[in-house]
Design a protein around this motif. Structure first.
Motif, mmCIF file in Angstrom:
data_model
loop_
_atom_site.group_PDB
_atom_site.id
_atom_site.type_symbol
_atom_site.label_atom_id
_atom_site.label_comp_id
_atom_site.label_asym_id
_atom_site.label_seq_id
_atom_site.Cartn_x
_atom_site.Cartn_y
_atom_site.Cartn_z
ATOM 1 N N HIS A 152 39.734 52.398 42.758
ATOM 2 C CA HIS A 152 39.173 51.046 42.810
ATOM 3 C C HIS A 152 39.344 50.317 41.471
ATOM 4 O O HIS A 152 39.573 49.105 41.449
ATOM 5 C CB HIS A 152 37.684 51.118 43.181
ATOM 6 C CG HIS A 152 37.445 51.495 44.615
ATOM 7 N ND1 HIS A 152 37.420 50.567 45.628
ATOM 8 C CD2 HIS A 152 37.237 52.714 45.207
ATOM 9 C CE1 HIS A 152 37.193 51.180 46.782
ATOM 10 N NE2 HIS A 152 37.069 52.493 46.556
ATOM 11 N N GLY A 200 41.291 46.868 41.031
ATOM 12 C CA GLY A 200 40.617 45.722 40.421
ATOM 13 C C GLY A 200 41.395 45.154 39.247
ATOM 14 O O GLY A 200 41.508 43.929 39.093
ATOM 15 N N ARG A 210 37.978 37.041 42.948
ATOM 16 C CA ARG A 210 36.925 37.411 43.910
ATOM 17 C C ARG A 210 37.151 38.821 44.449
ATOM 18 O O ARG A 210 36.217 39.621 44.541
ATOM 19 C CB ARG A 210 36.887 36.388 45.043
ATOM 20 C CG ARG A 210 36.404 35.012 44.610
ATOM 21 C CD ARG A 210 36.289 34.069 45.794
ATOM 22 N NE ARG A 210 35.865 32.754 45.377
ATOM 23 C CZ ARG A 210 34.602 32.400 45.160
ATOM 24 N NH1 ARG A 210 33.642 33.295 45.334
ATOM 25 N NH2 ARG A 210 34.297 31.171 44.772
ATOM 26 N N ASP A 211 38.405 39.117 44.820
ATOM 27 C CA ASP A 211 38.706 40.474 45.305
ATOM 28 C C ASP A 211 38.504 41.487 44.186
ATOM 29 O O ASP A 211 38.010 42.606 44.425
ATOM 30 C CB ASP A 211 40.152 40.531 45.803
ATOM 31 C CG ASP A 211 40.343 39.725 47.083
ATOM 32 O OD1 ASP A 211 39.344 39.451 47.772
ATOM 33 O OD2 ASP A 211 41.506 39.361 47.388
ATOM 34 N N TYR A 217 36.410 41.286 41.711
ATOM 35 C CA TYR A 217 34.973 41.481 41.499
ATOM 36 C C TYR A 217 34.428 42.518 42.477
ATOM 37 O O TYR A 217 33.660 43.422 42.091
ATOM 38 C CB TYR A 217 34.249 40.142 41.669
ATOM 39 C CG TYR A 217 32.749 40.250 41.570
ATOM 40 C CD1 TYR A 217 32.128 40.409 40.339
ATOM 41 C CD2 TYR A 217 31.955 40.209 42.724
ATOM 42 C CE1 TYR A 217 30.739 40.520 40.259
ATOM 43 C CE2 TYR A 217 30.580 40.314 42.645
ATOM 44 C CZ TYR A 217 29.979 40.467 41.409
ATOM 45 O OH TYR A 217 28.614 40.578 41.318
ATOM 46 N N ARG A 218 34.825 42.413 43.739
ATOM 47 C CA ARG A 218 34.364 43.386 44.741
ATOM 48 C C ARG A 218 34.902 44.781 44.431
ATOM 49 O O ARG A 218 34.190 45.783 44.595
ATOM 50 C CB ARG A 218 34.795 42.929 46.131
ATOM 51 C CG ARG A 218 34.005 41.719 46.647
ATOM 52 C CD ARG A 218 34.266 41.491 48.127
ATOM 53 N NE ARG A 218 35.613 41.005 48.362
ATOM 54 C CZ ARG A 218 35.953 39.726 48.388
ATOM 55 N NH1 ARG A 218 35.020 38.793 48.191
ATOM 56 N NH2 ARG A 218 37.191 39.358 48.627
ATOM 57 N N SER A 219 36.149 44.869 43.980
ATOM 58 C CA SER A 219 36.718 46.178 43.656
ATOM 59 C C SER A 219 35.950 46.837 42.520
ATOM 60 O O SER A 219 35.684 48.053 42.542
ATOM 61 C CB SER A 219 38.195 46.032 43.277
ATOM 62 O OG SER A 219 38.964 45.592 44.379
ATOM 63 N N GLU A 234 32.809 46.211 41.707
ATOM 64 C CA GLU A 234 31.492 46.567 42.230
ATOM 65 C C GLU A 234 31.556 47.957 42.880
ATOM 66 O O GLU A 234 30.704 48.817 42.628
ATOM 67 C CB GLU A 234 31.041 45.531 43.260
ATOM 68 C CG GLU A 234 30.577 44.216 42.662
ATOM 69 C CD GLU A 234 29.181 44.341 42.080
ATOM 70 O OE1 GLU A 234 28.207 44.405 42.851
ATOM 71 O OE2 GLU A 234 29.089 44.397 40.827
ATOM 72 N N ASP A 235 32.567 48.164 43.708
ATOM 73 C CA ASP A 235 32.742 49.469 44.366
ATOM 74 C C ASP A 235 32.988 50.562 43.343
ATOM 75 O O ASP A 235 32.429 51.670 43.436
ATOM 76 C CB ASP A 235 33.900 49.405 45.356
ATOM 77 C CG ASP A 235 33.614 48.473 46.527
ATOM 78 O OD1 ASP A 235 32.425 48.193 46.787
ATOM 79 O OD2 ASP A 235 34.587 48.016 47.175
ATOM 80 N N LYS A 285 30.797 34.650 38.291
ATOM 81 C CA LYS A 285 29.579 35.458 38.257
ATOM 82 C C LYS A 285 29.188 35.635 36.789
ATOM 83 O O LYS A 285 29.394 36.684 36.176
ATOM 84 C CB LYS A 285 29.814 36.817 38.922
ATOM 85 C CG LYS A 285 30.345 36.751 40.343
ATOM 86 C CD LYS A 285 29.269 36.326 41.325
ATOM 87 C CE LYS A 285 29.766 36.403 42.770
ATOM 88 N NZ LYS A 285 28.736 36.007 43.746
ATOM 89 N N GLU A 306 26.759 38.575 35.795
ATOM 90 C CA GLU A 306 27.404 39.882 35.897
ATOM 91 C C GLU A 306 28.449 40.071 34.793
ATOM 92 O O GLU A 306 28.634 41.173 34.270
ATOM 93 C CB GLU A 306 28.057 40.046 37.260
ATOM 94 C CG GLU A 306 27.081 40.188 38.422
ATOM 95 C CD GLU A 306 26.542 38.842 38.893
ATOM 96 O OE1 GLU A 306 26.810 37.822 38.214
ATOM 97 O OE2 GLU A 306 25.846 38.820 39.924
#
Length: 408
Positions: free
Chosen positions: A337, A341, A351-352, A354-356, A358-359, A388, A391
């Motif tokens: 991940h 990211g 955005r993608d 950020y999610r990566s 987070e995981d 964000k 964050e």
């Protein structure tokens, strides 16, 4: 009364014109006298400088020729350009001697290089073929930098010389000063097959460094080179002076796997610029073909980045393919991940990304993995890009804490 006033005004005008016509010759005569006086003053000063130059050469010339050094040369050069007259006379005398003293001739040409004006350079051009080799090369630099039409004609005649050193030096001197059409004509007269590799590279480097007019293009023979270093110089030239007519050459070179990787990458940069600025559609199309082949071409990743910079989505899809596949194979691998990211941040897909991250952070906490300072930095960039802000600040703090752990 009206009639008499008109006559009065007319009489005044006639008087003014008559007075002006009487004064004009005197004015012109006075101005002519001042011009003659100025001309005579300049003539006297010039004669004085010529006399001073002749005297200086008579007193110091022999010492300079016997032991030329910078101090003696500078003393004579202070009388430029008039000093060129006795120096040229001494040069003609040296060249007419039964035994030419090459050292003295070189010293004379060296002094001319520091003192001659355009007229002096053109007079030296008439002696070019008679100069010893070392002095001739020094003279060629002077003719190119200072000379007029006669100097250019002398250099042009040297392009057909069998003396390789003379021909190469004359070509370089001309290319420094010529216009676009002139340079192209000179390059056609001296194709690369007549030059050694070092000379070909020197020509290309010179053209790369100088300004050239729009529409200038190298003759076709200059794309038929031999050594890798020559092609490296050629692509540097094309980067500095893009040519819309060479798309076929560039694309064929770039996608030839038999070519050295370094040169293919240099050509790819030229192809990318051509696709963006010169509308090279075939170059862009072949980049896409290379990516779709997926046959292990070592230049695939760089090609994908080139397409991405050209706003072609095929580049991003190729670059994301491997890290996305790694995540699919093992969804619990926090390192996979992280890699995904980072690539998403590089591609500005925040955005993608950020999610990566987070995981990745959650999985790392579960498996007690430790993110490196650089991981936190990429995570902060992802959060900032995704708007964000809170964050982003927390992940920057995480980076600092990671640095502290490394230090401890």
């Amino acid at each position: 009364r009206l009639r008499s006033s008109r006559w009065a005004r007319t009489a005044c005008w006639l008087c003014a014109i008559l007075a002006g016509s009487m004064l004009l010759p005197a004015t012109l005569q006075a101005q002519s006298g001042k011009l003659d006086q100025l001309t005579e003053t300049l003539r006297q000063r010039t004669e004085a400088r010529r006399a001073a130059a002749a005297l200086a050469w008579k007193e110091k010339g022999e010492a300079y020729l016997a032991g030329p050094n910078e101090q003696r040369r500078d003393e004579l050069a202070a009388l430029a350009p008039e000093i060129q007259e006795p120096v040229l006379q001494a040069l003609r005398k040296q060249l007419a001697a039964e035994s030419v003293d090459a050292a003295r001739v070189d010293a004379l040409v060296s002094l001319l290089a520091a003192t001659a004006n355009s007229a002096g350079a053109d007079r030296l051009a008439a002696q070019l073929d008679r100069l010893p080799p070392a002095a001739r090369l020094r003279a060629i630099d002077l003719l190119g930098a200072q000379g007029g039409l006669r100097s250019v004609r002398a250099l042009e005649s040297s392009l057909g010389s069998r003396d390789e050193e003379l021909r190469n030096a004359s070509l370089l001197a001309l290319l420094r000063i010529g216009g676009g059409e002139q340079c192209k004509a000179w390059l056609q007269r001296v194709p690369p097959k007549q030059l050694e590799s070092d000379a070909r590279i020197e020509v290309l480097d010179l053209l790369t460094a100088r300004a050239l007019p729009d529409g200038f293009g190298l003759p076709a023979s200059w794309y038929e080179l031999r050594e890798p270093q020559e092609y490296e110089a050629l692509f540097a030239y094309l980067s500095a002076h893009p040519d819309e007519e060479v798309e076929d050459f560039v694309t064929e070179f770039v996608f030839d796997r038999n070519r050295p990787m370094k040169l293919r990458l240099a050509g790819l940069a030229v192809a990318e610029h051509g696709a963006r600025e010169l509308r090279w559609r075939d170059a862009k199309r072949k980049m896409g073909v290379l990516l779709r082949a997926k046959d292990g071409d070592p230049m695939a990743e760089e090609t994908a980045w080139a397409l991405h910079r050209l706003d072609d989505k095929a580049g991003a899809r190729f670059l994301l393919d491997a890290p996305e596949e790694a995540v699919k194979r093992n969804k619990n691998d926090w390192r996979a991940h992280l890699d995904l990211g980072e690539m998403q941040v590089r591609l500005s897909e925040f955005r993608d990304a950020y999610r990566s991250y987070e995981d990745a952070i959650q999985l790392a906490d579960i498996s007690r993995g430790r993110l490196q300072p650089s991981d936190w930095l990429w995570a902060a960039r992802a959060a900032a890009g995704a708007r964000k802000e809170k964050e982003a600040g927390e992940r920057t703090k995480g980076e600092l804490q990671a640095h502290l752990r490394v230090a401890q």
